[in-house]
Scaffold this motif. Sequence first.
Motif, mmCIF file in Angstrom:
data_model
loop_
_atom_site.group_PDB
_atom_site.id
_atom_site.type_symbol
_atom_site.label_atom_id
_atom_site.label_comp_id
_atom_site.label_asym_id
_atom_site.label_seq_id
_atom_site.Cartn_x
_atom_site.Cartn_y
_atom_site.Cartn_z
ATOM 1 N N GLU A 200 28.603 15.282 -75.959
ATOM 2 C CA GLU A 200 29.410 14.820 -74.831
ATOM 3 C C GLU A 200 30.395 15.898 -74.398
ATOM 4 O O GLU A 200 30.578 16.145 -73.193
ATOM 5 N N LYS A 201 31.012 16.562 -75.355
ATOM 6 C CA LYS A 201 31.929 17.649 -75.018
ATOM 7 C C LYS A 201 31.181 18.803 -74.353
ATOM 8 O O LYS A 201 31.708 19.466 -73.450
ATOM 9 N N GLY A 202 29.946 19.047 -74.789
ATOM 10 C CA GLY A 202 29.140 20.089 -74.168
ATOM 11 C C GLY A 202 28.834 19.782 -72.711
ATOM 12 O O GLY A 202 28.837 20.689 -71.867
ATOM 13 N N LEU A 203 28.591 18.508 -72.403
ATOM 14 C CA LEU A 203 28.351 18.120 -71.016
ATOM 15 C C LEU A 203 29.589 18.353 -70.153
ATOM 16 O O LEU A 203 29.484 18.826 -69.019
ATOM 17 N N ILE A 204 30.741 18.017 -70.693
ATOM 18 C CA ILE A 204 31.995 18.232 -69.954
ATOM 19 C C ILE A 204 32.156 19.699 -69.604
ATOM 20 O O ILE A 204 32.496 20.068 -68.479
ATOM 21 N N SER A 205 31.899 20.549 -70.588
ATOM 22 C CA SER A 205 32.033 21.985 -70.366
ATOM 23 C C SER A 205 30.995 22.499 -69.374
ATOM 24 O O SER A 205 31.302 23.321 -68.507
ATOM 25 N N GLU A 206 29.775 21.993 -69.473
ATOM 26 C CA GLU A 206 28.685 22.460 -68.620
ATOM 27 C C GLU A 206 28.867 22.026 -67.168
ATOM 28 O O GLU A 206 28.633 22.805 -66.239
ATOM 29 N N LEU A 207 29.295 20.783 -66.954
ATOM 30 C CA LEU A 207 29.364 20.241 -65.602
ATOM 31 C C LEU A 207 30.601 20.708 -64.847
ATOM 32 O O LEU A 207 30.590 20.799 -63.626
ATOM 33 N N GLY A 208 31.687 20.976 -65.556
ATOM 34 C CA GLY A 208 32.835 21.576 -64.897
ATOM 35 C C GLY A 208 33.966 20.620 -64.590
ATOM 36 O O GLY A 208 33.870 19.399 -64.768
ATOM 37 N N ALA A 209 35.040 21.188 -64.073
ATOM 38 C CA ALA A 209 36.286 20.458 -63.878
ATOM 39 C C ALA A 209 36.218 19.430 -62.761
ATOM 40 O O ALA A 209 37.083 18.552 -62.670
ATOM 41 N N GLU A 210 35.217 19.502 -61.885
ATOM 42 C CA GLU A 210 35.131 18.517 -60.801
ATOM 43 C C GLU A 210 34.661 17.147 -61.299
ATOM 44 O O GLU A 210 34.688 16.168 -60.561
ATOM 45 N N PHE A 211 34.249 17.089 -62.560
ATOM 46 C CA PHE A 211 33.820 15.819 -63.151
ATOM 47 C C PHE A 211 34.941 15.221 -63.987
ATOM 48 O O PHE A 211 35.687 15.934 -64.662
ATOM 49 N N ASP A 212 35.040 13.904 -63.923
ATOM 50 C CA ASP A 212 36.023 13.162 -64.704
ATOM 51 C C ASP A 212 35.273 12.278 -65.699
ATOM 52 O O ASP A 212 34.671 11.266 -65.318
ATOM 53 N N PHE A 213 35.291 12.676 -66.976
ATOM 54 C CA PHE A 213 34.640 11.913 -68.041
ATOM 55 C C PHE A 213 35.694 11.112 -68.800
ATOM 56 O O PHE A 213 36.741 11.644 -69.160
ATOM 57 N N ARG A 214 35.406 9.821 -69.059
ATOM 58 C CA ARG A 214 36.289 8.979 -69.862
ATOM 59 C C ARG A 214 35.460 8.293 -70.934
ATOM 60 O O ARG A 214 34.678 7.389 -70.635
ATOM 61 N N LEU A 215 35.610 8.773 -72.163
ATOM 62 C CA LEU A 215 34.863 8.236 -73.291
ATOM 63 C C LEU A 215 35.811 7.443 -74.180
ATOM 64 O O LEU A 215 36.861 7.949 -74.591
ATOM 65 N N HIS A 216 35.430 6.203 -74.486
ATOM 66 C CA HIS A 216 36.238 5.343 -75.348
ATOM 67 C C HIS A 216 35.404 4.934 -76.557
ATOM 68 O O HIS A 216 34.281 4.462 -76.418
ATOM 69 N N GLY A 217 35.975 5.111 -77.738
ATOM 70 C CA GLY A 217 35.290 4.736 -78.975
ATOM 71 C C GLY A 217 35.877 5.499 -80.143
ATOM 72 O O GLY A 217 36.673 6.436 -79.958
ATOM 73 N N PRO A 218 35.522 5.046 -81.343
ATOM 74 C CA PRO A 218 34.559 3.980 -81.639
ATOM 75 C C PRO A 218 35.118 2.595 -81.342
ATOM 76 O O PRO A 218 36.298 2.330 -81.595
ATOM 77 N N LEU A 219 34.265 1.718 -80.807
ATOM 78 C CA LEU A 219 34.643 0.369 -80.441
ATOM 79 C C LEU A 219 33.727 -0.640 -81.131
ATOM 80 O O LEU A 219 32.600 -0.299 -81.507
ATOM 81 N N PRO A 220 34.171 -1.871 -81.270
ATOM 82 C CA PRO A 220 33.239 -2.923 -81.689
ATOM 83 C C PRO A 220 32.088 -2.996 -80.703
ATOM 84 O O PRO A 220 32.259 -2.775 -79.498
ATOM 85 N N ALA A 221 30.913 -3.321 -81.182
ATOM 86 C CA ALA A 221 29.691 -3.203 -80.370
ATOM 87 C C ALA A 221 29.481 -4.408 -79.459
ATOM 88 O O ALA A 221 28.447 -5.097 -79.515
#
Length: 237
Positions: A212-233
């Motif tokens: 996931e961190k690799g995708l953030i770096s690859e896609l660039g600053a114009e993307f806004d990623f919000r990852l939440h977890g670990p969470l109950p399923a």
Amino acid sequence: MTVYVYSVIAATHPRNLDGLTGVGPDPTALRTVRAGPLYAVVSDAPPELRPKRRDLMAHQAVQERLMADGTVLPLRFGLTAPDDDAVRAALEQRRDEYVQRLTDLEGCAEYHLKAAIDEEVLLREILRESSEARQLNDDIRAGNSSPDLPLALGELVAQEVLARHHALAAGIIEALSSHARQEHISEPTGGDFLNVSFLVGDDHRDVFLTAEKGLISELGAEFDFRLHGPLPAYSFV
């Protein structure tokens, strides 16, 4: 007495509920209702229940405490039953299903990912890569008097945005799903183009987060990623 139901756990779960209280303005202590190999975690239900922040947090706190000690089937906020006997009957009726789902979720957690892209960047990309959109835009800026041109450009851009959103979402899901046991795709809201939950095993957690961190770096600053977890399923019960 109406009961509020939080989650289902195995009878072997530690059930460390000390210090937790239930939902409602006058919360009561948590307790368990057993049916064979299963327990339901419950409390007395308040006369009226609304999704206030206090109650949502109380509900979530129960799931997180149970999750810290073992596998849990977290139920959605607001589930009630007439009494303990009704809870016990529901556990018995769905016994095999719940036991199997607890087995499937063992050693897993949910990671919820939302993503958006800067729309100005996307629009510039469309104008750069679509000769039809670029020509319509040039004609409008040149003062072409046809009233149909802005509408045609708007429709074309909307189609392009939707297609690119779908392509981006599919690519991100494909890149991460190989590190997850399951994924659950939901309809994006607001300005997001992606709303997806992944069921990730503890043994794949680090590689999933690295990807996931690799995708953030690859896609660039114009993307806004919000990852939440670990969470109950929640998405996989």
